[in-house]
Design an enzyme around this catalytic site. Structure first.
Site, PDB file in Angstrom:
ATOM      1  N   THR A  49      36.417  86.474  56.456  1.00 33.17           N
ATOM      2  CA  THR A  49      37.018  87.807  56.383  1.00 33.17           C
ATOM      3  C   THR A  49      37.899  87.941  55.157  1.00 33.17           C
ATOM      4  O   THR A  49      37.910  88.995  54.494  1.00 33.17           O
ATOM      5  CB  THR A  49      37.839  88.097  57.651  1.00 33.17           C
ATOM      6  N   CYS A  50      38.603  86.890  54.822  1.00 29.48           N
ATOM      7  CA  CYS A  50      39.499  86.921  53.663  1.00 29.48           C
ATOM      8  C   CYS A  50      38.723  87.139  52.371  1.00 29.48           C
ATOM      9  O   CYS A  50      39.164  87.877  51.481  1.00 29.48           O
ATOM     10  CB  CYS A  50      40.280  85.615  53.579  1.00 29.48           C
ATOM     11  N   SER A  51      37.558  86.503  52.263  1.00 25.42           N
ATOM     12  CA  SER A  51      36.772  86.578  51.038  1.00 25.42           C
ATOM     13  C   SER A  51      35.879  87.807  50.961  1.00 25.42           C
ATOM     14  O   SER A  51      35.604  88.314  49.875  1.00 25.42           O
ATOM     15  CB  SER A  51      35.893  85.321  50.905  1.00 25.42           C
TER      16      SER A  51
END
Length: 245
Positions: A49-51
């Site tokens: 999700t962060c990337s």
């Protein structure tokens, strides 16, 4: 218990960063004093999700935030500086500031250091975002304290809606092209003249004829997509730009 600490100063921490071949000590005073700064913190570099969502959208909206008085956008994670530096490169996010909270001191001071032992992460930051003015927290968006890794309020669009609810968001534009195509060059020039940024996909480098047929139901290029809508070729783009005014 995750707590909203709006009105408090950010924790006083020194971050151990790496620039080139040199260690550089960066303090919270360096990052926040006299500035309006957005911070978003997340569980880990290179995580899905962060990337795929968190970093890319802040990166895309950076110019809009700058237009509305934000001096910097900082991504903080409990990772070391080498990991954060490499992650920044892969995200093509040179305009954002990536800060390694390797010891978790900043996250702990924020009350956002949590156990991720169940997935082998150890201590990590909970996902949240905040607006900081001259070192004082003006607004926080904290993901709900539930199992997993919720992502619904710390995103860039939520922050922009709070900071500048009437601000127009940049268009998401992709142009499928091939080398030496004059109509592709015409379409790209038209977008540039209109001040519209775009991402270019090149035939047989980024996609094949099969993908062109699959996603655009077409056999010729360019094919232009804007905010999820297939516009078509350069002539259709001209029509779209004229109608846009």
């Amino acid at each position: 218990m995750l707590e909203d600490i709006t009105g408090n100063p950010v924790p006083a921490v020194t971050f151990h960063t790496r620039s080139g071949h040199e260690w550089v000590e960066v303090t919270t005073n360096d990052l926040f004093a006299g500035k309006t700064v957005i911070v978003f913190s997340l569980p880990g570099a290179f995580t899905p999700t962060c990337s795929s969502s968190h970093v890319p959208r802040y990166n895309q909206l950076l110019p809009v935030f700058k237009q509305h008085g934000v001096d910097d956008i900082i991504c903080i994670s409990v990772n070391d500086t080498f990991v954060m530096n490499e992650w920044q490169k892969t995200q093509h996010a040179e305009g954002l500031t990536f800060i390694p909270d390797g010891n978790g001191e900043f996250s702990e001071g924020m009350g956002m250091l949590v156990d991720k032992d169940a997935i082998g992460f150890g201590k990590r930051s909970w996902r949240y975002s905040m607006l900081v003015r001259d070192g004082v927290i003006a607004k926080m968006f904290i993901e709900p304290d539930v199992d997993g890794d919720p992502y619904g309020v710390s995103d860039a669009d939520t922050m922009l809606e709070y900071l500048a609810p009437d601000a127009p968001k940049p268009l998401s534009v992709t142009v499928m092209t091939r080398p030496g195509c004059p109509f592709c060059a015409k379409a790209k020039a038209a977008l540039k003249d209109a001040g519209i940024a775009y991402e270019e996909l090149l035939l047989n480098r980024d996609y094949t004829d099969l993908t062109l047929r699959a996603v655009a139901n077409a056999t010729s290029v360019p094919q232009i997509f804007i905010d999820g809508q297939l516009i078509g070729g350069s002539d259709k783009l001209d029509e779209w730009l004229t109608a846009r005014g």
